[in-house]
Design a protein around this motif. Structure first.
Motif, short mmCIF file in Angstrom:
data_model
loop_
_atom_site.label_atom_id
_atom_site.label_comp_id
_atom_site.label_asym_id
_atom_site.label_seq_id
_atom_site.Cartn_x
_atom_site.Cartn_y
_atom_site.Cartn_z
N ARG A 14 42.96 28.38 3.70
CA ARG A 14 41.88 29.07 3.22
C ARG A 14 41.05 29.67 4.29
N PRO A 15 40.35 30.76 4.13
CA PRO A 15 39.80 31.34 5.33
C PRO A 15 38.52 30.49 5.66
N ASP A 17 34.88 29.80 7.15
CA ASP A 17 33.36 30.61 6.95
C ASP A 17 33.08 30.29 8.59
N ARG A 18 33.48 31.54 9.34
CA ARG A 18 33.08 31.63 10.71
C ARG A 18 31.56 32.15 11.17
N HIS A 26 34.10 39.84 14.00
CA HIS A 26 34.59 39.48 12.29
C HIS A 26 35.69 40.43 12.09
N ILE A 29 38.66 38.84 13.56
CA ILE A 29 39.56 37.61 12.73
C ILE A 29 39.96 37.80 11.40
N GLU A 30 39.57 39.03 10.86
CA GLU A 30 40.00 39.51 9.80
C GLU A 30 41.39 40.15 9.89
N ARG A 33 43.75 37.45 10.52
CA ARG A 33 44.21 36.57 9.25
C ARG A 33 45.30 37.39 8.55
N ASP A 34 45.09 38.83 8.55
CA ASP A 34 46.04 39.46 7.85
C ASP A 34 47.19 39.49 8.24
N ASP A 37 48.90 35.86 7.80
CA ASP A 37 49.50 35.70 6.47
C ASP A 37 50.66 36.38 6.19
N GLU A 91 43.58 30.95 14.15
CA GLU A 91 43.90 31.32 12.77
C GLU A 91 45.31 31.64 13.19
#
Length: 394
Positions: A14-15, A17-18, A26, A29-30, A33-34, A37, A91
């Motif tokens: 789960r992401p 909350d940073r 931001h 990090i996104e 994650r992409d 994943d 991540e």
């Protein structure tokens, strides 16, 4: 629930909350994650089982600019604070620890050039390293000289325009795969007699042993290197002769933070898997998460993960501010890796018998967490470093 290992890793953790310093951070990090994943999580379990090198994963991370994040833009880096870089590492490691470690070590291998290299050396090697076109490795340990770096015996003797190197190095992440190696070899006697050389993989007289058969992190090889009168051009000397241990130890402070972030990622993944399972599994007519005894275990796991993250971020912020952070790096490495071992062990316990099988990822997280307590200086060494700073403060 058979086959859940693949299903769980594809979903990823789960992401978190940073609290990040900028909108750019931001977005970074996104992006991480992409990529993690979609590119890392779906194949991690398969590649680890087959001990298959994740070359596609590294190419993807390099293309996204994630292999040179904490270094200057003038050489092709991302100019990101260490605070942000470490969260990117976390991540990545939460999806695939072996890749997280390899990215951390690659970043570590750039440190000597950035901080001690000449302008000519930086122009020659840094753009390729920071772009990920060239992969770097760190070659400090020896079979009989791990944490005791001053006991190195691999020797480099000046002969005209070259150094002639003879000896063996051990425990090299990316050994035999990486393109260039930071070699720390003896050029004199005592602690002032070690120097740093940048060595190409295809150097005549350099050979690599069979990859170690490891408990975890099996997709990225760890191997020994043997130098048999290998000739390394003298212009590959980074810093000055005798400056090797200073270079090595300054890099290790940063490297310890990388391992702390990786360990936190492993722990976060294990926590997420335990929470998921506790929401799906029922006993005595209710979800096992609703049993207070198990809920307290999950709470302790969450507290350990949050504490680990806080310690590495504290050290990173000290580093970013230009303050002394050696002790904070040792604290972060110690706290985060011990937390990872405890959290992953608890995750296996939460899953019960299923946790002991390879159908679920908890056992892999547990195996991966163990090494984080050992490399970049064992946790006993971290305690020694911390205790010495306490004694020196009086």
């Amino acid at each position: 629930m058979r086959g859940a290992n693949t299903m769980a890793t594809e979903r990823g953790p789960r992401p978190v909350d940073r609290l990040l310093p900028t909108d750019e951070a931001h977005d970074l990090i996104e992006l991480t994650r992409d990529i993690a994943d979609k590119t890392l999580a779906p194949i991690a379990a398969e590649y680890e089982k087959a001990e298959k090198y994740p070359d596609v994963a590294f190419a993807t991370l390099a293309k996204a600019g994630l292999l040179g994040l904490p270094y200057p833009e003038e050489w092709g880096g991302g100019a990101q604070p260490y605070e942000v870089y470490l969260q990117v590492l976390e991540e990545i490691a939460a999806r695939w620890a072996a890749v997280g470690v390899a990215v951390s070590v690659h970043g570590l291998s750039c440190h000597p050039l950035v901080n001690f290299g000449t302008e000519e050396q930086k122009q020659r090697w840094l753009p390729s390293l920071l772009a990920g076109d060239t992969i770097g490795a760190y070659s400090l340990s020896e079979p009989q000289a791990g944490s005791d770096a001053a006991a190195l015996t691999c020797r480099a003797v000046r002969d005209g325009d070259d150094y002639v190197v003879r000896g063996t190095k051990a425990w090299i992440t990316h050994g035999g795969i990486a393109d260039v190696y930071n070699l720390f070899a003896r050029t004199g006697e005592g602690s002032k007699g070690v120097s740093c050389l940048l060595v190409d993989r295809d150097t005549d007289g350099l050979s690599f042993g069979k990859p170690e058969d490891k408990m975890g992190l099996r997709a990225v090889p760890t191997a020994a290197a043997t130098y048999d009168d290998a000739r390394v051009p003298a212009d590959r000397l980074v810093g000055t002769e005798g400056q090797g241990l200073q270079i090595a130890f300054s890099a290790l402070d940063s490297g310890r933070l990388g391992i702390a972030a990786v360990a936190t990622g492993i722990a976060q993944a294990a926590l997420d898997e335990a929470v998921r399972y506790s929401q799906e599994r029922e006993t005595f007519g209710k979800k096992i998460a609703d049993h207070q005894g198990l809920g307290f275990v999950l709470a302790d796991m969450a507290a350990a993960v949050d504490s680990a993250r806080a310690t590495y971020l504290d050290a990173a912020r000290r580093r970013d501010a230009g303050r002394q952070y050696s002790r904070a790096a040792s604290v972060a490495k110690l706290v985060a890796t011990d937390a990872a071992m405890k959290v992953t062990t608890d995750a296996v316990q939460v899953l019960g018998g299923n946790g002991y099988t390879t159908d679920f990822p908890a056992e892999r997280y547990m195996r991966e967490a163990k090494i984080t307590q050992i490399f970049e200086g064992t946790n006993q060494i971290q305690r020694l470093v911390i205790s010495r700073t306490l004694a020196a403060s009086f």
